[in-house]
Design an enzyme around this catalytic site. Structure first.
Site, PDB file in Angstrom:
ATOM      1  N   ARG A  41      13.479  51.780  11.601  1.00 51.69           N
ATOM      2  CA  ARG A  41      13.297  53.170  11.178  1.00 51.69           C
ATOM      3  C   ARG A  41      12.459  53.911  12.211  1.00 51.69           C
ATOM      4  O   ARG A  41      11.408  53.431  12.626  1.00 51.69           O
ATOM      5  CB  ARG A  41      12.632  53.266   9.809  1.00 51.69           C
ATOM      6  CG  ARG A  41      12.640  54.718   9.293  1.00 51.69           C
ATOM      7  CD  ARG A  41      12.377  54.854   7.822  1.00 51.69           C
ATOM      8  NE  ARG A  41      13.280  55.835   7.239  1.00 51.69           N
ATOM      9  CZ  ARG A  41      13.074  56.446   6.079  1.00 51.69           C
ATOM     10  NH1 ARG A  41      11.990  56.178   5.369  1.00 51.69           N
ATOM     11  NH2 ARG A  41      13.947  57.309   5.613  1.00 51.69           N
ATOM     12  N   PRO A  70      13.001  53.134   1.869  1.00 48.98           N
ATOM     13  CA  PRO A  70      11.676  52.699   1.431  1.00 48.98           C
ATOM     14  C   PRO A  70      10.841  53.902   0.997  1.00 48.98           C
ATOM     15  O   PRO A  70      10.765  54.899   1.713  1.00 48.98           O
ATOM     16  CB  PRO A  70      11.078  52.055   2.690  1.00 48.98           C
ATOM     17  CG  PRO A  70      12.224  51.869   3.632  1.00 48.98           C
ATOM     18  CD  PRO A  70      13.220  52.913   3.303  1.00 48.98           C
ATOM     19  N   TYR A 100       3.054  55.684  11.805  1.00 50.40           N
ATOM     20  CA  TYR A 100       2.417  54.392  11.614  1.00 50.40           C
ATOM     21  C   TYR A 100       2.410  53.626  12.945  1.00 50.40           C
ATOM     22  O   TYR A 100       2.804  54.165  13.978  1.00 50.40           O
ATOM     23  CB  TYR A 100       3.076  53.645  10.463  1.00 50.40           C
ATOM     24  CG  TYR A 100       2.939  54.411   9.156  1.00 50.40           C
ATOM     25  CD1 TYR A 100       1.680  54.757   8.673  1.00 50.40           C
ATOM     26  CD2 TYR A 100       4.052  54.832   8.435  1.00 50.40           C
ATOM     27  CE1 TYR A 100       1.523  55.490   7.501  1.00 50.40           C
ATOM     28  CE2 TYR A 100       3.913  55.571   7.265  1.00 50.40           C
ATOM     29  CZ  TYR A 100       2.650  55.893   6.801  1.00 50.40           C
ATOM     30  OH  TYR A 100       2.499  56.629   5.655  1.00 50.40           O
ATOM     31  N   GLY A 111      16.279  59.588  -0.967  1.00 52.29           N
ATOM     32  CA  GLY A 111      14.945  59.253  -1.420  1.00 52.29           C
ATOM     33  C   GLY A 111      14.581  59.921  -2.727  1.00 52.29           C
ATOM     34  O   GLY A 111      14.733  59.355  -3.812  1.00 52.29           O
ATOM     35  N   ARG A 112      14.113  61.156  -2.637  1.00 56.48           N
ATOM     36  CA  ARG A 112      13.666  61.849  -3.847  1.00 56.48           C
ATOM     37  C   ARG A 112      14.774  61.982  -4.881  1.00 56.48           C
ATOM     38  O   ARG A 112      14.513  61.959  -6.085  1.00 56.48           O
ATOM     39  CB  ARG A 112      13.099  63.223  -3.468  1.00 56.48           C
ATOM     40  CG  ARG A 112      11.768  63.154  -2.733  1.00 56.48           C
ATOM     41  CD  ARG A 112      11.341  64.505  -2.209  1.00 56.48           C
ATOM     42  NE  ARG A 112      10.021  64.475  -1.605  1.00 56.48           N
ATOM     43  CZ  ARG A 112       9.760  64.087  -0.355  1.00 56.48           C
ATOM     44  NH1 ARG A 112      10.769  63.680   0.416  1.00 56.48           N
ATOM     45  NH2 ARG A 112       8.528  64.095   0.117  1.00 56.48           N
ATOM     46  N   CYS A 142       6.999  54.367  -0.722  1.00 52.86           N
ATOM     47  CA  CYS A 142       5.805  53.677  -1.219  1.00 52.86           C
ATOM     48  C   CYS A 142       5.492  54.070  -2.658  1.00 52.86           C
ATOM     49  O   CYS A 142       5.551  55.245  -3.017  1.00 52.86           O
ATOM     50  CB  CYS A 142       4.620  53.987  -0.323  1.00 52.86           C
ATOM     51  SG  CYS A 142       4.732  53.206   1.291  1.00 52.86           S
ATOM     52  N   ALA A 191       7.562  50.235   2.316  1.00 52.46           N
ATOM     53  CA  ALA A 191       6.754  49.709   3.418  1.00 52.46           C
ATOM     54  C   ALA A 191       5.830  48.609   2.901  1.00 52.46           C
ATOM     55  O   ALA A 191       4.960  48.860   2.073  1.00 52.46           O
ATOM     56  CB  ALA A 191       5.935  50.839   4.044  1.00 52.46           C
ATOM     57  N   GLN A 231      11.225  46.780   4.075  1.00 52.24           N
ATOM     58  CA  GLN A 231      10.667  47.392   5.274  1.00 52.24           C
ATOM     59  C   GLN A 231       9.339  46.718   5.607  1.00 52.24           C
ATOM     60  O   GLN A 231       8.415  46.713   4.796  1.00 52.24           O
ATOM     61  CB  GLN A 231      10.453  48.891   5.073  1.00 52.24           C
ATOM     62  CG  GLN A 231      10.012  49.606   6.341  1.00 52.24           C
ATOM     63  CD  GLN A 231       9.775  51.079   6.121  1.00 52.24           C
ATOM     64  OE1 GLN A 231       8.814  51.447   5.440  1.00 52.24           O
ATOM     65  NE2 GLN A 231      10.633  51.925   6.676  1.00 52.24           N
TER      66      GLN A 231
END
Length: 359
Positions: free
Chosen positions: A234, A23, A186, A328-329, A25, A62, A104
């Site tokens: 996660r 995930p 979070y 991810g990236r 954002c 998310a 997610q």
């Protein structure tokens, strides 16, 4: 077949390979009117490109279980049916490419009501569409951020129910993997860590009390999520604090409890709960946390953290450090990473008919 392109089965769901998208954002959802929090053309093009590129599992960013659970006013939400319907177009396309669709489910807690990162990411007030964040304790993430309202016990129970409602909608929207967000500072991670949880009731103090909310959320989601479909969690394996925070030992201790409550895989990240800590980032820097959970518990794990090269990803799996890798990236840079990696390893991966000239 390489380890990276071996299918992986959890419960009755088979994911075609071990190259997964975590995930991430996008801060690009609709922000006004009845479509607030709904997915749009940006999300469709973003996620479907990775499916066309051969990614085995795509986990949608998310997605907030309530308006107050968003990180920013531009976050995706799944607290109403309009939002859920907006995601169906994405899940249909992913399935058509043989990619498993995951989502997610998240609540931002004290890190809510902030601006998009490219606008500085600072707190926003009501005049900018902001709201009052909530948290286990009335402790801001850092100086200058909102002081959150401390949740009451009935409010905690209400959020648990919101996670279950969100999971029902996610299933209706066509998702086959649900991931509960307990990482990156979070709400669930805030309850887990003594750095952010200073409560003295049944949700604070001891390890058993601090994990109570997490296990209640897992139970609520598992109660509505089909038995044949997997549930992920996660986690930030460490707060990267010398003392007073969540630690790798805590993560290893929590993992068996998550499994007992119906979690099928731990998605192991780190950090995000304490501001301005030093994190020794580098290639594969978070993999050892996943490897330790895998070595010391029976819960399957996915590894993250600057995994960029085909050989690197293959070794993580062949060495038994993780059951899958989340890029991810690198997938932001190269939506077709999986297809190119399969070519390097002499393995097969789904290629759309329209792209066969690229093979």
């Amino acid at each position: 077949m390489s380890a990276l392109f071996e299918p992986y089965t959890l419960r009755s769901l088979t994911i075609p390979n071990r190259v997964w998208m975590p995930p991430m954002c996008q801060y690009s959802a609709d922000t006004s009117g009845p479509g607030t929090g709904a997915a749009n053309d940006w999300h469709f093009s973003h996620y479907t490109a990775r499916a066309a590129g051969g990614t085995g599992l795509v986990i949608v960013e998310a997605t907030a279980v309530s308006p107050e659970g968003r990180i920013s006013p531009a976050d995706l939400g799944i607290w109403n049916d309009t939002q859920a319907a907006s995601l169906r177009r994405i899940t249909d396309f992913l399935k058509g490419q043989g990619t498993v669709a995951g989502i997610q489910l998240a609540h931002a807690g004290r890190k809510a009501s902030t601006d998009r990162p490219w606008n500085g990411g600072g707190p926003v007030g009501a005049e900018q569409g902001g709201w009052q964040p909530v948290a286990p304790s009335a402790l801001p993430f850092e100086e200058g951020h909102h002081v959150p309202a401390e949740l009451t016990a009935p409010e905690i129970k209400h959020i648990v129910a919101q996670f279950a409602d969100a999971a029902r909608r996610a299933l209706d929207a066509g998702f086959e993997v649900a991931e509960i967000h307990g990482a990156h500072g979070y709400l669930l991670g805030e309850f887990l860590s003594p750095h952010s949880n200073h409560r003295t009731d049944e949700y604070g103090g001891s390890f058993e009390n601090r994990v109570r909310f997490t296990l209640e959320v897992v139970d609520a989601v598992r109660s509505v999520w089909p038995e044949e479909l997997p549930l992920f969690f996660r986690i930030s394996a460490t707060d990267w604090l010398d003392e007073g925070g969540w630690t790798p030992d805590d993560t290893v201790r929590l993992a068996p409890l998550l499994k007992e409550h119906g979690v099928d895989l731990l998605d192991v990240s780190s950090g995000g709960n304490a501001a301005r800590v030093r994190i020794p980032a580098g290639p594969g820097y978070q993999v050892p946390f996943a490897a330790r959970v895998k070595a010391e518990t029976s819960l399957p794990v996915a590894a993250v953290g600057m995994i960029t090269e085909t050989e690197q990803a293959e070794k993580i799996l062949s060495n038994g450090e993780a059951d899958a890798v989340l890029l991810g990236r690198e997938l932001l840079r190269n939506p077709s990473w999986a297809r190119l990696a399969a070519r390097e390893l002499g393995s097969d991966v789904h290629v759309p008919q329209q792209y066969h000239r690229s093979v």
